[in-house]
Design a protein around this motif. Structure first.
Motif, PDB file in Angstrom:
ATOM      1  N   VAL A  47       2.764  -4.441  -1.963  1.00  0.00           N
ATOM      2  CA  VAL A  47       3.900  -4.186  -1.063  1.00  0.00           C
ATOM      3  C   VAL A  47       3.426  -3.282   0.073  1.00  0.00           C
ATOM      4  O   VAL A  47       2.446  -2.553  -0.055  1.00  0.00           O
ATOM      5  N   ALA A  48       4.155  -3.355   1.178  1.00  0.00           N
ATOM      6  CA  ALA A  48       3.941  -2.392   2.258  1.00  0.00           C
ATOM      7  C   ALA A  48       4.603  -1.082   1.855  1.00  0.00           C
ATOM      8  O   ALA A  48       5.708  -1.078   1.305  1.00  0.00           O
ATOM      9  N   ALA A  49       3.926   0.014   2.106  1.00  0.00           N
ATOM     10  CA  ALA A  49       4.435   1.310   1.646  1.00  0.00           C
ATOM     11  C   ALA A  49       4.043   2.392   2.644  1.00  0.00           C
ATOM     12  O   ALA A  49       3.429   2.108   3.681  1.00  0.00           O
ATOM     13  N   ALA A  50       4.414   3.619   2.330  1.00  0.00           N
ATOM     14  CA  ALA A  50       4.056   4.739   3.203  1.00  0.00           C
ATOM     15  C   ALA A  50       3.990   6.027   2.407  1.00  0.00           C
ATOM     16  O   ALA A  50       4.703   6.190   1.408  1.00  0.00           O
TER      17      ALA A  50
ATOM     18  N   LYS B  67       0.440  -0.914  -1.065  1.00  0.00           N
ATOM     19  CA  LYS B  67       0.623  -0.370  -2.404  1.00  0.00           C
ATOM     20  C   LYS B  67       0.366  -1.429  -3.476  1.00  0.00           C
ATOM     21  O   LYS B  67       0.904  -2.550  -3.385  1.00  0.00           O
TER      22      LYS B  67
ATOM     23  N   ALA C   3       1.503  -2.564  -6.483  1.00  0.00           N
ATOM     24  CA  ALA C   3       2.741  -2.372  -7.227  1.00  0.00           C
ATOM     25  C   ALA C   3       2.551  -2.711  -8.701  1.00  0.00           C
ATOM     26  O   ALA C   3       3.046  -1.991  -9.571  1.00  0.00           O
TER      27      ALA C   3
ATOM     28  N   LEU D  22      -4.066   3.599   4.046  1.00  0.00           N
ATOM     29  CA  LEU D  22      -4.203   3.941   2.635  1.00  0.00           C
ATOM     30  C   LEU D  22      -4.039   2.714   1.746  1.00  0.00           C
ATOM     31  O   LEU D  22      -3.325   1.770   2.105  1.00  0.00           O
TER      32      LEU D  22
ATOM     33  N   ARG E  12       9.062   3.007 -12.222  1.00  0.00           N
ATOM     34  CA  ARG E  12       9.569   1.654 -11.984  1.00  0.00           C
ATOM     35  C   ARG E  12      11.064   1.709 -11.779  1.00  0.00           C
ATOM     36  O   ARG E  12      11.709   2.518 -12.422  1.00  0.00           O
TER      37      ARG E  12
ATOM     38  N   VAL F 101       9.316  -0.170  -8.493  1.00  0.00           N
ATOM     39  CA  VAL F 101       8.364   0.355  -7.528  1.00  0.00           C
ATOM     40  C   VAL F 101       9.077   0.874  -6.287  1.00  0.00           C
ATOM     41  O   VAL F 101       9.916   0.188  -5.715  1.00  0.00           O
TER      42      VAL F 101
ATOM     43  N   LEU G 219       8.721   2.411  -2.377  1.00  0.00           N
ATOM     44  CA  LEU G 219       7.820   2.142  -1.264  1.00  0.00           C
ATOM     45  C   LEU G 219       7.336   3.414  -0.579  1.00  0.00           C
ATOM     46  O   LEU G 219       6.336   3.385   0.126  1.00  0.00           O
ATOM     47  N   VAL G 220       8.043   4.494  -0.764  1.00  0.00           N
ATOM     48  CA  VAL G 220       7.699   5.727  -0.065  1.00  0.00           C
ATOM     49  C   VAL G 220       7.376   6.828  -1.071  1.00  0.00           C
ATOM     50  O   VAL G 220       8.149   7.070  -1.997  1.00  0.00           O
TER      51      VAL G 220
END
Lengths: 173, 50
Positions: free
Chosen positions: A65-68, A91, A93, A129, B7, B9, B11-12
């Protein structure tokens, strides 16, 4: 795509016609995810799941997934030359290997594949990252790939997951 | 301190205080990480396999 150092004959995005009914990594939650949720999540553009195939059978999977990462509570002068409060990431996941294919390096190669994808993402939209939330028993495994625990405090907190990150260097280094 | 998630998940991930400062320092002045170098070198095999 075939990498001669990989146990997989192929790694490809999950498709609706892949039979995953026999997949068993030993974790009911992960089994349920790959059988019932991964393809839907991908269709909805929340994640992408890559399946590694051995002999035509789904041997392992990797969901990205795209994450930050956000740096909270720092004032602007503490941000250094990167004046961003968020740092873009890919990320990991979920990653899981079917019991029948464990011990062949499937997990290792999928983590390496995540870095391959992250490098492609970096060229398209920026990504600094690769991150994951590691299970406690997997911290050492991820450290072997160069991941670091993102907090020095979390080990004392008896958490279910431990955020870890690996920093991609600029300019393809 | 760090506020993060189990869980499902999230994202930040939010780093605070000393964790955030350490993270940014590493971002700005990365130290050599041989394990990561090895991983990235292996990831390049997929580029060559294209």
């Amino acid at each position: 795509m075939h990498n001669p150092y990989s146990p997989f004959n192929d790694i490809s995005r999950i498709a609706g016609n892949v039979d995953l009914s026999a997949f068993d990594c030993g974790d009911p939650d992960f089994n349920d995810y790959i059988m019932n949720e991964a393809y839907i999540d991908q269709q909805e553009n929340f994640s992408v799941t890559y399946i590694g195939f051995i002999g035509g059978k789904p041997a392992a999977f990797l969901s990205l997934v795209a994450a930050a990462y956000k740096t909270a509570s720092l004032d602007r002068t503490e941000l250094g030359k990167y004046s961003y409060r968020s740092v873009p990431a890919v990320k990991i996941a979920r990653v899981a290997v079917d019991n029948a294919f464990k011990g062949k390096g499937c997990g290792r190669v999928l983590i390496e594949y995540a870095f391959y994808i992250a490098k492609k993402v970096r060229q398209l939209v920026g990504c600094r990252l690769v991150v994951t939330d590691a299970l406690p028993e997997r911290i050492g495994w991820y450290e072997g790939f160069g991941f670091k625990l993102s907090s020095q405090h979390v080990k004392a907190e008896n958490r279910k997951n431990y955020p870890m990150h690996a920093t991609l260097l600029p300019d393809g280094r | 301190m760090l506020t993060a998630m189990a869980r499902p998940v999230e994202l930040v991930t939010t780093l605070e205080g000393e964790d955030a400062r350490r993270f940014l320092e590493e971002l700005e002045h990365p130290k050599r990480n041989k394990a990561l170098e090895r991983t990235i070198a292996r990831a390049r095999r997929f580029e060559k396999a294209k």
